[in-house]
Scaffold this motif. Structure first.
Motif, PDB file in Angstrom:
ATOM      1  N   SER A  52       0.834  -1.211   0.051  1.00  0.00           N
ATOM      2  CA  SER A  52      -0.104  -0.096  -0.102  1.00  0.00           C
ATOM      3  C   SER A  52       0.786   1.126   0.104  1.00  0.00           C
ATOM      4  CB  SER A  52      -0.930   0.010   1.231  1.00  0.00           C
ATOM      5  OG  SER A  52      -1.607  -1.154   1.357  1.00  0.00           O
ATOM      6  N   MET A  53       2.054   1.068   0.176  1.00  0.00           N
ATOM      7  CA  MET A  53       2.958   2.323   0.437  1.00  0.00           C
ATOM      8  C   MET A  53       3.176   2.883  -1.030  1.00  0.00           C
ATOM      9  SD  MET A  53       6.897   2.212   1.790  1.00  0.00           S
ATOM     10  CE  MET A  53       6.456   1.755   3.586  1.00  0.00           C
ATOM     11  N   VAL A  54       2.860   4.132  -1.101  1.00  0.00           N
ATOM     12  CA  VAL A  54       2.864   4.985  -2.302  1.00  0.00           C
ATOM     13  C   VAL A  54       4.433   5.624  -2.544  1.00  0.00           C
ATOM     14  CG1 VAL A  54       1.923   7.074  -3.531  1.00  0.00           C
ATOM     15  CG2 VAL A  54       0.417   5.394  -2.103  1.00  0.00           C
ATOM     16  N   ASN A  55       4.930   5.620  -3.687  1.00  0.00           N
ATOM     17  CA  ASN A  55       6.100   6.314  -4.180  1.00  0.00           C
ATOM     18  C   ASN A  55       5.531   7.700  -4.772  1.00  0.00           C
ATOM     19  OD1 ASN A  55       7.145   3.785  -3.455  1.00  0.00           O
ATOM     20  ND2 ASN A  55       7.393   3.016  -5.937  1.00  0.00           N
ATOM     21  N   LYS A  56       6.364   8.653  -4.112  1.00  0.00           N
ATOM     22  CA  LYS A  56       6.209   9.914  -4.945  1.00  0.00           C
ATOM     23  C   LYS A  56       7.368  10.543  -5.165  1.00  0.00           C
ATOM     24  CE  LYS A  56       2.022  11.419  -2.041  1.00  0.00           C
ATOM     25  NZ  LYS A  56       1.617  12.264  -1.179  1.00  0.00           N
ATOM     26  N   ARG A  80      -4.686  12.924  -0.605  1.00  0.00           N
ATOM     27  CA  ARG A  80      -3.109  11.872  -0.696  1.00  0.00           C
ATOM     28  C   ARG A  80      -2.360  12.384  -1.866  1.00  0.00           C
ATOM     29  NH1 ARG A  80      -3.047   7.735   2.689  1.00  0.00           N
ATOM     30  NH2 ARG A  80      -4.831   6.743   3.726  1.00  0.00           N
ATOM     31  N   TRP A 121       2.181  17.087  -0.726  1.00  0.00           N
ATOM     32  CA  TRP A 121       3.383  17.130  -0.485  1.00  0.00           C
ATOM     33  C   TRP A 121       3.751  17.692   0.637  1.00  0.00           C
ATOM     34  CZ3 TRP A 121       8.192  14.928  -3.167  1.00  0.00           C
ATOM     35  CH2 TRP A 121       7.852  14.102  -4.485  1.00  0.00           C
ATOM     36  N   TYR A 159       9.325  10.004   4.913  1.00  0.00           N
ATOM     37  CA  TYR A 159       8.257   9.078   5.010  1.00  0.00           C
ATOM     38  C   TYR A 159       7.331   9.737   5.716  1.00  0.00           C
ATOM     39  CZ  TYR A 159       5.466   5.124   6.511  1.00  0.00           C
ATOM     40  OH  TYR A 159       4.398   4.057   6.658  1.00  0.00           O
ATOM     41  N   ASN A 178       1.365   7.024   4.787  1.00  0.00           N
ATOM     42  CA  ASN A 178       2.193   5.795   4.167  1.00  0.00           C
ATOM     43  C   ASN A 178       2.804   5.800   2.870  1.00  0.00           C
ATOM     44  OD1 ASN A 178       3.048   3.035   4.370  1.00  0.00           O
ATOM     45  ND2 ASN A 178       1.204   2.010   3.643  1.00  0.00           N
ATOM     46  N   ASP A 179       3.516   7.021   2.581  1.00  0.00           N
ATOM     47  CA  ASP A 179       4.117   7.237   1.361  1.00  0.00           C
ATOM     48  C   ASP A 179       5.640   7.621   1.680  1.00  0.00           C
ATOM     49  OD1 ASP A 179       3.848   9.862   2.225  1.00  0.00           O
ATOM     50  OD2 ASP A 179       2.196  10.602   0.854  1.00  0.00           O
ATOM     51  N   ASN A 215       8.793   9.835   0.044  1.00  0.00           N
ATOM     52  CA  ASN A 215       8.581  11.048  -0.856  1.00  0.00           C
ATOM     53  C   ASN A 215      10.158  11.620  -1.098  1.00  0.00           C
ATOM     54  OD1 ASN A 215       5.453  12.464  -0.518  1.00  0.00           O
ATOM     55  ND2 ASN A 215       6.262  11.154   1.265  1.00  0.00           N
TER      56      ASN A 215
END
Length: 675
Positions: A411-415, A460, A463, A474, A479-480, A482
């Motif tokens: 579920s971790m999002v990459n930005k 979500r 930033w 983080y 849960n992302d 950055n």
């Protein structure tokens, strides 16, 4: 990822070199052999081996508290943005960014303005003759830039119970010293800092028009009041425990905590939503004590405190005399910085702070290609894949917890680089020739933007850093992970360089932020960002045993003098450093598995990986800063962020053929290993 290292025997402070704007970002390789000191045995000290040349050739500038690869890259970014903003401000009819920078650089206007820009809030403080006026007065101060400095903060935040919802948060504030124990430590250095603080308050109040005798009495009143607030304020390490800061209340419960303070009147004056089903109070004990102080402190002393909070939060934006007085304590005394920052640097940093995403669009358009973004996303996906496999292979974690860990990881999002949707600053009025007014309106714009999120579903895509920030983070509730565009430039991520140093440097950074989701603090949040225990008792105990190995190791390291690392404060970062490099090393091995790699610059590929890792944090710091950093910052000094990690990796000893008994080699039974 920012940190500092303390180097014994630093030379006298370097005079600030004459700097000029840049038209493009300079290039420094991500593995710089000139930064090394090959007279040092890497089996005794990786940090000195990889960074000794860098520290020798990069003395701390006179306007800096510490200097490292990250801070030097940030400074070069700022010089580049200086050039960009100078062009924008020179336009015949400058737009918002240009007007902001131009007004900031107009020092003559700043000198002639004096305290005129504070006339309204100072008059409001002087008119305080009834405590019922306090809520509206605090709201006025908070809107204009004293949020958090004037007793407390009021902002939006994700609900700990339901991370999809945004609620109001009330936080502790009001302290002028860096952290609560600075008011209580009895060693000579701490006593001297408090004396210097009182003298700074006294001088500031004299500059505001008080007599020396009046200012002396008022300064003691300020110290007494702040000491009382410090007594009920969390220590920095306590703030790392989300269960201590998660205190959900109804408005009635909040009102009962501070019965004499009208929260409805404050919210109305601040512009917060009228309907607030719940509020999270991060430090209820503080708020209760502050509420009692607000009702019992003589009004004259309350006015003194408010004047001090206003001027101490505004001084950096006033004329040169005020800037120098502020720097005399917060720069020289607390951090050992001999020289005020040049005006251009202050103005670039403020433009970044108040119009950051507008500036970010300009930065990204010129410096961040789709190909670079794709390469970093690929590396991030590889490292996430390594983490998933390592979770499967753990012998100390049971299947139930493993399933939850992999769910969180998935579920971790990459930005990467920049936000998909840029912030709209059209409601922020920027006027030419009105620098302080621009700062105040910028603060009010940000307060309004932040408060507007309360009661609405979470965005979500938002930033917490601008694209031109040389850093990464983080967010446990989002849960992302950055990675702003500026942290993906040389000498950090280097598209011209081989994979080894890139994976050691940027790969380690990616792994570091990922591991934050599973460190002692981040592991307490689930895949949706809720504060929820998803660990079995047995697995949680096994994690804590392994984490304690790291804590015990770092607690032995000396920062400066006899001051040791507070490993309760730094544990999360120390775990992320170690776990992140373990992931990066495995990802690199997979990346180059089919390649035939040859030595370069006298280093084998494995050695290049570790030297590339070490060189991300070549740095040194002034002793004063190092002391403050050790008491307030959750990051260990750079030397230990490097050596403390490598000594726990047998692959490092193998890469340099180290032998048992050497400093960079631990006995197998003593190696700390979590992930």
């Amino acid at each position: 990822m920012l940190a500092s290292a303390v180097v014994a025997g630093l030379s006298a402070p370097a005079l600030a070199a004459e700097e000029t704007p840049l038209k493009s970002l300079p290039y420094t390789p991500s593995l710089d052999v000139s930064a090394m000191d090959r007279t040092v045995d890497p089996c005794e000290d990786l940090y000195q081996y990889a960074c000794g040349g860098w520290m020798k050739n990069n003395p701390i500038p006179a306007d800096e508290a510490r200097w490292g690869v990250y801070s030097k890259a940030a400074n070069e970014n700022q010089r580049y943005l200086w050039g960009l903003l100078s062009e924008l401000s020179a336009a015949p009819q400058p737009a918002q960014l240009g007007r902001y920078f131009g007004a900031c650089m107009d020092e003559a206007a700043l000198e002639s303005a004096g305290l005129q820009g504070l006339k309204a809030p100072l008059e409001a403080i002087a008119a305080l003759n009834d405590r019922r006026q306090l809520p509206a007065l605090l709201a006025q101060l908070h809107r204009s830039g004293a949020m958090g400095r004037a007793f407390f903060s009021f902002a939006s935040g994700q609900d700990f119970n339901d991370a999809t919802q945004v609620i109001a948060f009330v936080g502790a504030g009001g302290l002028g010293l860096p952290e609560r124990d600075a008011y209580f430590r009895s060693d000579k250095g701490s006593v001297d800092v408090r004396k210097a603080y009182v003298a700074h308050i006294q001088r500031s109040l004299v500059m505001m028009g008080l007599s020396a005798a009046e200012a002396a009495r008022a300064a003691q009143q300020v110290l007494k009041a702040e000491t009382a607030l410090a007594r009920v304020t969390f220590k920095p390490e306590e703030r790392r425990d989300p269960y201590k800061t998660a205190n959900r209340m109804t408005l009635a419960q909040l009102q009962a905590l501070t019965p004499g303070f009208d929260w409805a009147a404050y919210r109305s004056a601040l512009g917060a939503p009228a309907e607030l089903p719940v509020v999270n109070v991060t430090e209820p004990r503080f708020l209760k004590a502050w509420g009692q102080m607000a009702q019992t402190l003589p009004l004259a002393e309350l006015q003194t405190l408010l004047r001090w909070q206003l001027i101490s939060s505004t001084a950096p934006y006033l004329n040169k005399a005020w800037q120098e007085e502020h720097h005399a304590f917060y720069g020289k005394t607390l951090q050992g910085v001999p020289q005020l920052k040049p005006r251009w640097k202050t103005c670039v940093q403020l433009a970044d702070a108040q119009l950051g995403e507008a500036l970010g669009q300009e930065f990204v358009a010129r410096n961040f290609s789709p190909e670079l973004k794709a390469a970093v996303i690929k590396m991030t996906d590889q490292i996430k894949g390594v983490m998933a496999r390592r979770v499967d292979q753990l012998d100390w974690m049971g299947p139930e917890t493993k399933a939850k860990a992999k769910e969180k990881l998935a579920s971790m999002v990459n930005k990467v680089g920049y936000p998909d949707r840029w912030r709209d600053y059209s409601a922020y009025e920027v006027r030419g020739g009105d620098f302080l007014g621009n700062v105040q309106r910028g603060a009010a714009f940000e307060v309004a933007r932040d408060l507007a999120k309360i009661g609405k579903p979470l965005d979500r895509g938002e930033w917490g850093m601008t694209p031109q920030t040389v850093n990464a983070y983080y967010n446990a509730q989002m849960n992302d992970i950055n990675f702003p565009a500026a942290v993906l430039q040389p000498p950090l991520y280097d598209a011209k360089m081989d994979d080894a140093p890139n994976y050691g440097n940027t790969g380690g950074t990616i792994g570091h932020e990922l591991i934050h989701g599973f460190d002692d603090e981040g592991r307490q949040f689930d895949a949706q960002g809720r504060l929820k225990d998803w660990w079995t008792r047995k697995d949680a105990k096994a994690f804590e045993q392994r984490a304690s190995c790291v804590a015990q190791q770092y607690a032995q390291y000396t920062v400066v003098d006899k001051l040791k690392i507070n490993s309760k404060l730094t544990l999360g970062e120390d775990l992320a450093d170690l776990g992140g490099l373990v992931l990066a090393l495995e990802a690199w091995k997979q990346q180059v598995a089919a390649m035939k790699l040859a030595p370069q610059d006298g280093l084998t590929p494995d050695q290049r990986f570790f030297v590339g890792f070490a060189q991300w944090d070549c740095s040194h710091a002034r002793d004063e800063y190092a002391r403050m950093h050790a008491r307030t910052d959750p990051h260990s000094p750079g030397r230990y962020r490097i050596n403390g990690v490598a000594v726990n990796m047998p692959e490092y000893a193998q890469a340099f053929a180290c032998k048992p008994g050497q400093k960079m080699v631990k006995k197998p039974a003593d190696v700390c290993k979590v992930w």
